[in-house]
Design a protein around this motif. Sequence first.
Motif, PDB file in Angstrom:
ATOM      1  N   ARG A  75       0.883  -1.159  -0.075  1.00  0.00           N
ATOM      2  CA  ARG A  75      -0.192  -0.082   0.065  1.00  0.00           C
ATOM      3  C   ARG A  75       0.854   1.182   0.038  1.00  0.00           C
ATOM      4  NH1 ARG A  75      -2.140   2.947   4.496  1.00  0.00           N
ATOM      5  NH2 ARG A  75      -4.447   3.580   3.643  1.00  0.00           N
TER       6      ARG A  75
ATOM      7  N   VAL B 105       0.707   5.662  -0.145  1.00  0.00           N
ATOM      8  CA  VAL B 105      -0.332   6.928   0.071  1.00  0.00           C
ATOM      9  C   VAL B 105       0.411   8.021  -0.805  1.00  0.00           C
ATOM     10  CG1 VAL B 105      -1.444   6.085   2.018  1.00  0.00           C
ATOM     11  CG2 VAL B 105       0.617   7.752   2.125  1.00  0.00           C
TER      12      VAL B 105
ATOM     13  N   TYR C 105      10.898  -6.653  17.782  1.00  0.00           N
ATOM     14  CA  TYR C 105      10.874  -5.397  17.072  1.00  0.00           C
ATOM     15  C   TYR C 105      12.332  -5.046  16.304  1.00  0.00           C
ATOM     16  CZ  TYR C 105      11.488  -0.085  16.462  1.00  0.00           C
ATOM     17  OH  TYR C 105      11.253   1.185  16.113  1.00  0.00           O
TER      18      TYR C 105
ATOM     19  N   GLN D  57      11.182   0.154   6.310  1.00  0.00           N
ATOM     20  CA  GLN D  57      10.388   0.528   7.696  1.00  0.00           C
ATOM     21  C   GLN D  57      10.732  -0.447   8.805  1.00  0.00           C
ATOM     22  OE1 GLN D  57       7.380   2.489   7.984  1.00  0.00           O
ATOM     23  NE2 GLN D  57       6.229   2.095   6.217  1.00  0.00           N
ATOM     24  N   PRO D  58      10.320   0.224  10.138  1.00  0.00           N
ATOM     25  CA  PRO D  58      10.589  -0.840  11.263  1.00  0.00           C
ATOM     26  C   PRO D  58       9.509  -1.841  10.901  1.00  0.00           C
ATOM     27  CG  PRO D  58      10.136   1.444  11.740  1.00  0.00           C
ATOM     28  CD  PRO D  58      10.146   1.333  10.697  1.00  0.00           C
TER      29      PRO D  58
ATOM     30  N   TYR E 159       7.450  -4.855  13.602  1.00  0.00           N
ATOM     31  CA  TYR E 159       7.272  -5.377  15.103  1.00  0.00           C
ATOM     32  C   TYR E 159       5.941  -6.509  15.016  1.00  0.00           C
ATOM     33  CZ  TYR E 159       5.098  -0.814  14.917  1.00  0.00           C
ATOM     34  OH  TYR E 159       4.576   0.397  14.484  1.00  0.00           O
TER      35      TYR E 159
ATOM     36  N   SER F  46       9.754   5.394  16.272  1.00  0.00           N
ATOM     37  CA  SER F  46       9.931   3.932  15.910  1.00  0.00           C
ATOM     38  C   SER F  46       9.001   3.023  15.427  1.00  0.00           C
ATOM     39  CB  SER F  46      10.539   3.216  17.149  1.00  0.00           C
ATOM     40  OG  SER F  46       9.855   3.587  18.236  1.00  0.00           O
ATOM     41  N   CYS F  47       7.800   3.911  15.327  1.00  0.00           N
ATOM     42  CA  CYS F  47       6.611   2.959  14.696  1.00  0.00           C
ATOM     43  C   CYS F  47       6.727   3.151  13.342  1.00  0.00           C
ATOM     44  CB  CYS F  47       5.296   3.343  15.254  1.00  0.00           C
ATOM     45  SG  CYS F  47       5.213   3.157  16.790  1.00  0.00           S
ATOM     46  N   ARG F  48       5.895   2.307  12.524  1.00  0.00           N
ATOM     47  CA  ARG F  48       5.564   2.226  11.111  1.00  0.00           C
ATOM     48  C   ARG F  48       4.579   3.374  10.846  1.00  0.00           C
ATOM     49  NH1 ARG F  48       6.663  -2.702   8.645  1.00  0.00           N
ATOM     50  NH2 ARG F  48       4.996  -2.494   7.087  1.00  0.00           N
ATOM     51  N   HIS F  49       4.698   3.667   9.709  1.00  0.00           N
ATOM     52  CA  HIS F  49       3.790   4.772   9.120  1.00  0.00           C
ATOM     53  C   HIS F  49       3.416   4.357   7.751  1.00  0.00           C
ATOM     54  CE1 HIS F  49       7.676   6.218   8.052  1.00  0.00           C
ATOM     55  NE2 HIS F  49       8.296   6.062   9.047  1.00  0.00           N
ATOM     56  N   ASP F  50       2.464   5.061   7.136  1.00  0.00           N
ATOM     57  CA  ASP F  50       2.333   4.841   5.771  1.00  0.00           C
ATOM     58  C   ASP F  50       3.560   5.188   4.849  1.00  0.00           C
ATOM     59  OD1 ASP F  50      -0.439   4.025   6.199  1.00  0.00           O
ATOM     60  OD2 ASP F  50      -1.043   5.953   6.254  1.00  0.00           O
TER      61      ASP F  50
END
Lengths: 705, 405
Positions: free
Chosen positions: A242, A244, A633, A650-651, A653, B36-40
């Motif tokens: 996906r 955006v 993670y 991307q990370p 987890y 540290s999170c994923r994002h679009d």
Amino acid sequence: MNLRSIAFILCTLFPLLALAQERDSVIHSSIGWGRGSAIHPSPAQERDSSSFATDSVSDMMEVSVYARRSEEIVPSQRLGGKRLQALSSFSVADAMRYFSGVQIKDYGGVGGLKTVDIRSMGTNHMGVFYDGIQLGNAQNGLVDLGRFSLDNVEEIALYNGQKAQIFQPARDYGTSGSVYIRTRRPRFDEGKVYNLRASLKGGSFGLINPSFVWEQRWSKRITSSLSADYTGASGKYPFRYRRVLPSGQVAWDTTAVRQNGDIRSCRVEASVFGNTSDGTWNAKAYYYDSERGIPGAIVSNVWKHAQRQWDRNFFAQAGWTKHVSDRYKFQINAKYANDHMRYLNPDTTLMYQDNTFRQQELYLSTAHHVELLPGWQMNLAADYQYNTLEASLTNFVFPQRHTLLLALATQYECRRLRLMASLLGTNVWDHATKGITSDPVSSATSRWTPAVYLSYQPLRDCPDLSLRAFYKSIFRLPTFNDLYYTEVGNASLQPETTRQWNLGFIYSHDWYRGIFRHVEVKADGYFNRVDNKIVAIPKGSGQYRWMMMNVGKVHILGVEATAETVMRWHKDWSLVLCLNYTYQSATDRTDPTDNDPYYGTYGGQIAYVPWHSGSVAGNLSWKNLGLNYSFIYVGERYHTSANIRENYEQPWYTHDLSASYRWQLPRLALTFALECNNIFNQQYDVIQNYPMPGRNWKGVLKVEF
Amino acid sequence: MQPQSPTNTLYSPPLGGAGGRVLSLLLLLLSILLQSCRHDIIVWPSEEEEVGETRQDSILGFYLLNEGNMGSNKCTMDFYDYATGTYTRNVYGNANPTVVKELGDVGNDLRIYGSRMWAVINCSNKIEVMEARTARRVGQVNLANCRYIAFHEGYAYVSSYAGPVQINPGYEQKGIVVKIDTATLEKVDTCIVGFQPDRLDITGGKIYVANSGGYMFPNYENTVSVIDLATFREERRIPVAVNLHHLIADARGQVWVSSRGDYYGNASALFCITDPAGEAHVRRVAAPDGADLVVENMTLCGDSLYVIGTEFSYTTMQNQTNYGIINTRTRQVLTTNFITDGTEASIVEPYGIAVHPHTREILIGDARSHVNPGTLFCFSPDGLLLWKVRTGDIPAHFAFLVGTD
């Protein structure tokens, strides 16, 4: 050194054995040293929580003195027993995700290739030992840990550098990091002479995995184990990509099903274990047969691939350890391995390929351990190894490799100081026959590499705390593919070297009452250098033409920290918690001219190594009910050492949850388990364009007689 | 998602005392967690960079197709605008943000024909057809293992390795040239040629196709296929040398063809075929000292054939590199290094080449390590560096955009 010196060394070492054999074994009693089992001191909580373990006295191997973890001289990590079973892991590679300092390259699915890289030095630097003897792959140096199911595995241990003991074969000194996979040794309850266990797993991706273990005690001194399993999976799972627009609006969003990731494999393993009054012996035969699809990269307009691979691995190995006196013991190990691989590309739009490869390995080792003075031990080991590779490739040369390893190691303990030092001599003779367009090639390499380990208890009254440090220099040989692969190989390659410096501490304490029963904290900082790294370099004039060159350099600065605790309350409740964190700065130091501050590769983080990674695993149990949660993670990474937006990964987890219940009946025990992995259905790639499975389920039914 | 600056987070709540410090610490931790999170994932936007002088010309600019390493799906297209001197990376993604999985895997050829641009994407088994002015997608032609493209009177001719399979004692698969109607994007005819055909060109009513036989190692092909345009059938073969690759027909009807060599005894070399009345004559074109030219890529501008290449030699264990110009009239090699200011020392692997038809400025794409961004060098006709700029991975194929008015 030449072949004559090998002969000389083998001749001088083996008569010692013959002599030892004849000597009377009255000098020593038979307690304690079953196989020198201090090799694998089980973690404290494993003892604690093994509510249904059978601490039978009949099994000498278990009657080991549990070495205090704080005395551990080599940084190591272990997973075993109930904790290993509790993790929602299917293969050894899955379980190793819980270790710090380890990167798993996972191409996805049940059959996908999974390799392990320790402290960013490269997959080829990791030695994998199966029941004490290294699994070799002279062809490409890769051991696919996805192929080793956890069904019959009792413990996985990871060591930085080498194992924390000196009484071992020379080959065990020869890697930058080592994984020891130990299969289950037969253990019997009082009065029982056999154990039967059968289990059936099934779940997402069309997974079906029946397995069977039969353990028999033939006499007081001889036990055996036969285990077999079959794994079948369609490997089909939905995945989603996906994108955006900068405005947040969806640009495109597509879901497809992973194709050609199917596998069917079967494994049969038979082992015999024996004790004599003055030692132990064991023998093992292993057979693995598989067919799998190679799912391939998902790129524009290409959603499936057709490549197939067949593997047939066989090995037989045997080991014998004898305690000749209180001061002298020796071991002999031998192995023969025969690996067959067929690769087929039936896709007629690409180059048709149907290639077969056959590797053979012969391995002999002898190690001699002497206690010179109380607290001062010495080990001398000599190994000989012979590898060959045959391939159906056009213009392929027939490479052969003789390796002679000599290791001298010593260990010294003086109250609060423990010291271990080893020196490994490696001598290699490579020979490749004449190809159609190339002349026969012979080369010889001879090197000495040292390792020094030190641990120190800084506080006189606190044996729980110790500091440790090590330095190790070692190298990996170019693989047969690096050297001779048609067109790509470069016969003038040098070994790829690593140097490691490590400084750390460990604190560990046990309590026999109260809620906290065990706490352990350890942290290590390290610096590694990889030089002469073997890298594929485009060599011009024509597409997809690469050549292996010794050009790479990598500097790795890292920190690993682990904390774990075991808690108990109300007699039926227990909780095991384990946290891992790793920081790594692994920078490419290859080309100082490519130093643009934004997109240059010099100083950039190398491919697929995250700066931050970690895991949390918890196991809560009440009576026979267990609940397990784990979180893994892996932080942001780049897929090349040019750390630009285009190369960003991307990370990812995942959260896994499982529950199990064990039902104890008079004559048999039943275990049910249900696992849900990747609960939040994260869609991620570990390797660019290789989508990983989303949420998936697994059910387990186990019967024990 | 842009992570917040940690300093802002730390000091924004003006709280004093230990409670404030704890709160600040928590906020810092929270910001680290969010980071540290994923994002679009945002579709790669374009990136612009000012590199050259502005200039008004009927040639508005050029597109550069970056191949991208195999399996990476990182084939991208850049555009240089002569009017503004601006270099824009990844124009395809910007013009076509909704195309799933972008341009594709391993671009192998790029041409503009009329108002449309055609990009041959080898490992994505497709030919992407775009509006030349905007790079907006018009459609796609699926063709497995497609390689190079040429145009003639409303038809595109594309070579492909994926011809019919012949299971004789061995396993053989000849290549094909496919004829595509440029108006309807329909495949209208197929012609079987030699093994693994690469670049092709059209002159004198014939299509000349360089057959490589790259899958047949060590039994490479050594012929050029000649296809009659009228019947679209292979007419004959011209034996030249092993493993042929590039092929360009000049204004005089001479066909210049390069051999990759066999990577062992036979090195890369350049040949010139004159084919009057079907009687082919093949000449080897070498440097004045008799050395063969290494041909990684070549392009024609007027009467000058520009040839670049670097090749690893197992005898010297070094790369042999040349930047050559050949006078196509005299078939003389005028120079083997047209770079006069020493810039060649910083070019790792010359891979793509184009020459501006009006100014004769020379563009060279440096593929470097193949997995990291390449560099585009622009030289004056005298071989002096004018500018250089970062490209996508493996800058290889150019197409000049000519204004329509």
